[in-house]
Design a protein around this motif. Structure first.
Motif, PDB file in Angstrom:
ATOM      1  N   SER A  50       0.927  -1.187  -0.062  1.00 18.95           N
ATOM      2  CA  SER A  50       0.035  -0.088  -0.026  1.00 18.95           C
ATOM      3  C   SER A  50       0.884   0.971   0.090  1.00 18.95           C
ATOM      4  CB  SER A  50      -0.842  -0.127   1.232  1.00 18.95           C
ATOM      5  OG  SER A  50      -1.559   1.375   1.407  1.00 18.95           O
ATOM      6  N   THR A  51       0.790   2.113  -1.203  1.00 21.83           N
ATOM      7  CA  THR A  51       1.794   3.048  -1.299  1.00 21.83           C
ATOM      8  C   THR A  51       1.314   4.366  -0.322  1.00 21.83           C
ATOM      9  OG1 THR A  51       0.593   4.157  -3.261  1.00 21.83           O
ATOM     10  CG2 THR A  51       2.408   2.463  -3.455  1.00 21.83           C
ATOM     11  N   SER A  52       2.275   5.246   0.009  1.00 23.53           N
ATOM     12  CA  SER A  52       2.031   6.273   0.938  1.00 23.53           C
ATOM     13  C   SER A  52       1.248   7.314   0.101  1.00 23.53           C
ATOM     14  CB  SER A  52       3.074   6.954   1.598  1.00 23.53           C
ATOM     15  OG  SER A  52       4.236   7.135   0.626  1.00 23.53           O
ATOM     16  N   VAL A  53       1.701   7.584  -1.115  1.00 23.53           N
ATOM     17  CA  VAL A  53       1.172   8.475  -2.211  1.00 23.53           C
ATOM     18  C   VAL A  53       0.263   7.912  -3.070  1.00 23.53           C
ATOM     19  CG1 VAL A  53       1.820  10.112  -3.992  1.00 23.53           C
ATOM     20  CG2 VAL A  53       3.433   9.675  -2.095  1.00 23.53           C
ATOM     21  N   GLY A  54      -1.070   8.427  -2.901  1.00 21.91           N
ATOM     22  CA  GLY A  54      -2.113   7.801  -3.791  1.00 21.91           C
ATOM     23  C   GLY A  54      -2.738   6.781  -3.206  1.00 21.91           C
ATOM     24  N   GLY A  55      -2.314   6.170  -2.251  1.00 19.97           N
ATOM     25  CA  GLY A  55      -2.806   5.059  -1.398  1.00 19.97           C
ATOM     26  C   GLY A  55      -3.142   3.752  -2.541  1.00 19.97           C
ATOM     27  N   SER A  56      -2.329   3.758  -3.651  1.00 20.34           N
ATOM     28  CA  SER A  56      -2.692   2.433  -4.700  1.00 20.34           C
ATOM     29  C   SER A  56      -2.035   1.257  -3.958  1.00 20.34           C
ATOM     30  CB  SER A  56      -1.898   2.693  -5.913  1.00 20.34           C
ATOM     31  OG  SER A  56      -0.407   2.800  -5.534  1.00 20.34           O
ATOM     32  N   THR A  57      -2.673   0.084  -4.143  1.00 21.05           N
ATOM     33  CA  THR A  57      -2.155  -1.075  -3.785  1.00 21.05           C
ATOM     34  C   THR A  57      -1.707  -2.217  -5.115  1.00 21.05           C
ATOM     35  OG1 THR A  57      -4.579  -1.852  -4.181  1.00 21.05           O
ATOM     36  CG2 THR A  57      -3.772  -1.068  -1.767  1.00 21.05           C
ATOM     37  N   ASN A  58      -0.989  -3.197  -4.723  1.00 21.98           N
ATOM     38  CA  ASN A  58      -0.516  -4.069  -5.559  1.00 21.98           C
ATOM     39  C   ASN A  58      -0.445  -5.552  -4.814  1.00 21.98           C
ATOM     40  OD1 ASN A  58       0.120  -5.203  -7.897  1.00 21.98           O
ATOM     41  ND2 ASN A  58       1.971  -3.986  -8.238  1.00 21.98           N
ATOM     42  N   TYR A  59      -0.863  -6.413  -5.574  1.00 18.11           N
ATOM     43  CA  TYR A  59      -0.683  -7.798  -5.088  1.00 18.11           C
ATOM     44  C   TYR A  59       0.287  -8.698  -5.722  1.00 18.11           C
ATOM     45  CZ  TYR A  59      -4.456  -5.852  -2.456  1.00 18.11           C
ATOM     46  OH  TYR A  59      -5.441  -5.075  -1.624  1.00 18.11           O
ATOM     47  N   ALA A  60       0.793  -9.784  -5.172  1.00 13.91           N
ATOM     48  CA  ALA A  60       1.332 -11.019  -5.714  1.00 13.91           C
ATOM     49  C   ALA A  60       0.247 -11.771  -6.459  1.00 13.91           C
ATOM     50  CB  ALA A  60       2.030 -11.668  -4.627  1.00 13.91           C
ATOM     51  N   ASP A  61       0.737 -12.234  -7.604  1.00 15.19           N
ATOM     52  CA  ASP A  61      -0.268 -12.944  -8.344  1.00 15.19           C
ATOM     53  C   ASP A  61      -0.925 -14.096  -7.492  1.00 15.19           C
ATOM     54  OD1 ASP A  61       1.460 -12.751 -11.575  1.00 15.19           O
ATOM     55  OD2 ASP A  61       0.211 -11.246 -10.765  1.00 15.19           O
ATOM     56  N   SER A  62      -0.024 -14.762  -6.669  1.00 12.81           N
ATOM     57  CA  SER A  62      -0.546 -16.134  -6.043  1.00 12.81           C
ATOM     58  C   SER A  62      -1.779 -15.344  -4.969  1.00 12.81           C
ATOM     59  CB  SER A  62       0.466 -16.419  -5.233  1.00 12.81           C
ATOM     60  OG  SER A  62       0.965 -15.435  -4.505  1.00 12.81           O
ATOM     61  N   VAL A  63      -2.087 -14.176  -4.670  1.00  7.60           N
ATOM     62  CA  VAL A  63      -2.932 -13.781  -3.674  1.00  7.60           C
ATOM     63  C   VAL A  63      -4.038 -12.992  -4.097  1.00  7.60           C
ATOM     64  CG1 VAL A  63      -1.137 -14.169  -1.847  1.00  7.60           C
ATOM     65  CG2 VAL A  63      -1.831 -11.705  -2.681  1.00  7.60           C
ATOM     66  N   LYS A  64      -3.885 -12.191  -5.387  1.00  7.37           N
ATOM     67  CA  LYS A  64      -4.830 -11.500  -6.141  1.00  7.37           C
ATOM     68  C   LYS A  64      -6.254 -12.114  -5.907  1.00  7.37           C
ATOM     69  CE  LYS A  64      -2.143  -8.872  -9.164  1.00  7.37           C
ATOM     70  NZ  LYS A  64      -1.593  -8.595 -10.763  1.00  7.37           N
ATOM     71  N   GLY A  65      -7.231 -11.269  -5.629  1.00  8.94           N
ATOM     72  CA  GLY A  65      -8.677 -11.571  -5.634  1.00  8.94           C
ATOM     73  C   GLY A  65      -9.046 -12.563  -4.200  1.00  8.94           C
ATOM     74  N   ARG A  66      -7.958 -12.718  -3.496  1.00  2.86           N
ATOM     75  CA  ARG A  66      -8.128 -13.432  -2.276  1.00  2.86           C
ATOM     76  C   ARG A  66      -7.806 -12.231  -0.877  1.00  2.86           C
ATOM     77  NH1 ARG A  66      -5.374 -17.906  -0.800  1.00  2.86           N
ATOM     78  NH2 ARG A  66      -3.504 -17.442  -2.116  1.00  2.86           N
ATOM     79  N   PHE A  67      -6.796 -11.772  -1.063  1.00 10.92           N
ATOM     80  CA  PHE A  67      -6.126 -10.776   0.076  1.00 10.92           C
ATOM     81  C   PHE A  67      -6.405  -9.414  -0.540  1.00 10.92           C
ATOM     82  CE2 PHE A  67      -2.489 -13.904   1.407  1.00 10.92           C
ATOM     83  CZ  PHE A  67      -3.305 -14.776   1.589  1.00 10.92           C
ATOM     84  N   THR A  68      -6.666  -8.629   0.705  1.00  4.84           N
ATOM     85  CA  THR A  68      -6.771  -7.177   0.671  1.00  4.84           C
ATOM     86  C   THR A  68      -5.961  -6.390   1.646  1.00  4.84           C
ATOM     87  OG1 THR A  68      -8.982  -7.391  -0.243  1.00  4.84           O
ATOM     88  CG2 THR A  68      -8.224  -5.516   0.487  1.00  4.84           C
ATOM     89  N   ILE A  69      -5.035  -5.570   1.139  1.00  5.63           N
ATOM     90  CA  ILE A  69      -4.247  -4.739   1.840  1.00  5.63           C
ATOM     91  C   ILE A  69      -5.008  -3.418   2.155  1.00  5.63           C
ATOM     92  CG2 ILE A  69      -2.929  -3.577   0.197  1.00  5.63           C
ATOM     93  CD1 ILE A  69      -0.586  -3.786   2.135  1.00  5.63           C
ATOM     94  N   SER A  70      -4.974  -2.856   3.598  1.00  2.84           N
ATOM     95  CA  SER A  70      -5.704  -1.694   3.767  1.00  2.84           C
ATOM     96  C   SER A  70      -4.887  -0.702   5.015  1.00  2.84           C
ATOM     97  CB  SER A  70      -7.292  -1.717   4.001  1.00  2.84           C
ATOM     98  OG  SER A  70      -7.301  -2.625   5.296  1.00  2.84           O
ATOM     99  N   ARG A  71      -5.077   0.251   4.900  1.00  2.00           N
ATOM    100  CA  ARG A  71      -4.173   1.017   5.964  1.00  2.00           C
ATOM    101  C   ARG A  71      -5.073   2.076   6.517  1.00  2.00           C
ATOM    102  NH1 ARG A  71       0.892   3.315   3.127  1.00  2.00           N
ATOM    103  NH2 ARG A  71       1.223   4.305   5.048  1.00  2.00           N
ATOM    104  N   ASP A  72      -5.078   2.360   7.859  1.00  2.00           N
ATOM    105  CA  ASP A  72      -5.733   3.300   8.537  1.00  2.00           C
ATOM    106  C   ASP A  72      -4.484   4.486   9.062  1.00  2.00           C
ATOM    107  OD1 ASP A  72      -6.877   5.082  10.284  1.00  2.00           O
ATOM    108  OD2 ASP A  72      -8.366   3.536  11.085  1.00  2.00           O
ATOM    109  N   ASN A  73      -4.321   5.448   8.625  1.00  2.00           N
ATOM    110  CA  ASN A  73      -3.269   6.443   8.722  1.00  2.00           C
ATOM    111  C   ASN A  73      -3.605   7.013  10.182  1.00  2.00           C
ATOM    112  OD1 ASN A  73      -1.789   5.705   6.645  1.00  2.00           O
ATOM    113  ND2 ASN A  73      -2.549   7.563   5.422  1.00  2.00           N
ATOM    114  N   ALA A  74      -4.788   7.136  10.584  1.00  2.00           N
ATOM    115  CA  ALA A  74      -5.151   7.722  11.835  1.00  2.00           C
ATOM    116  C   ALA A  74      -4.927   6.965  12.974  1.00  2.00           C
ATOM    117  CB  ALA A  74      -6.778   7.889  11.865  1.00  2.00           C
ATOM    118  N   LYS A  75      -4.780   5.442  12.671  1.00  2.05           N
ATOM    119  CA  LYS A  75      -4.606   4.721  13.719  1.00  2.05           C
ATOM    120  C   LYS A  75      -3.156   4.058  13.646  1.00  2.05           C
ATOM    121  CE  LYS A  75      -9.101   3.124  14.586  1.00  2.05           C
ATOM    122  NZ  LYS A  75     -10.185   1.704  14.652  1.00  2.05           N
ATOM    123  N   ASN A  76      -2.361   4.489  12.741  1.00  2.00           N
ATOM    124  CA  ASN A  76      -1.086   4.008  12.309  1.00  2.00           C
ATOM    125  C   ASN A  76      -1.012   2.462  12.089  1.00  2.00           C
ATOM    126  OD1 ASN A  76      -0.031   6.452  12.405  1.00  2.00           O
ATOM    127  ND2 ASN A  76       0.793   6.344  14.439  1.00  2.00           N
TER     128      ASN A  76
END
Length: 119
Positions: A50-76
């Motif tokens: 999960s990138t700091s600029v733009g909040g874009s995400t990217n995944y390994a092919d092996s987990v695409k569609g199954r895993f989701t990364i997210s971040r809460d900057n207020a909660k670090n």
């Protein structure tokens, strides 16, 4: 500086887990946050970022569609929601923070949390 992972454990194939990584001691919002995993005898494998600029995400092919990364900057905190888990997802999962400041790499690793997918 601390990165503390939690949420790992034993789950049956097809099940779900949510990993959390609580950060402290640095400006969380300015860092790219990633999850890596490692099994014995293998290199760290990048799972999701999960990138700091733009909040874009990217995944390994092996987990695409199954895993989701997210971040809460207020909660670090960065999360990894893992669904439809497979035995091959078994690994130690690590949280990783990275930022480049004027060409200088600043990065931190968590201590890891074990995920075991087994019936």
């Amino acid at each position: 500086v601390q990165l503390v992972e939690s949420g790992g454990g034993l789950v049956q194939p097809g099940g779900s887990l949510r990993l959390s990584c609580a950060a402290s001691g640095f400006t969380f919002s300015m860092y790219d946050m990633s999850w890596y995993r490692q099994t014995p005898g293998k290199e760290h494998e990048l799972v999701a970022i999960s990138t700091s600029v733009g909040g874009s995400t990217n995944y390994a092919d092996s987990v695409k569609g199954r895993f989701t990364i997210s971040r809460d900057n207020a909660k670090n905190t960065v999360y990894l929601q893992m669904n439809s888990l497979k035995p091959e997802d078994t690994a130690v999962y690590y949280c990783y923070a990275l930022r480049w400041i004027f060409g200088v790499r600043r990065d931190y690793w968590g201590q890891g949390t074990q995920v075991t997918v087994s019936s």
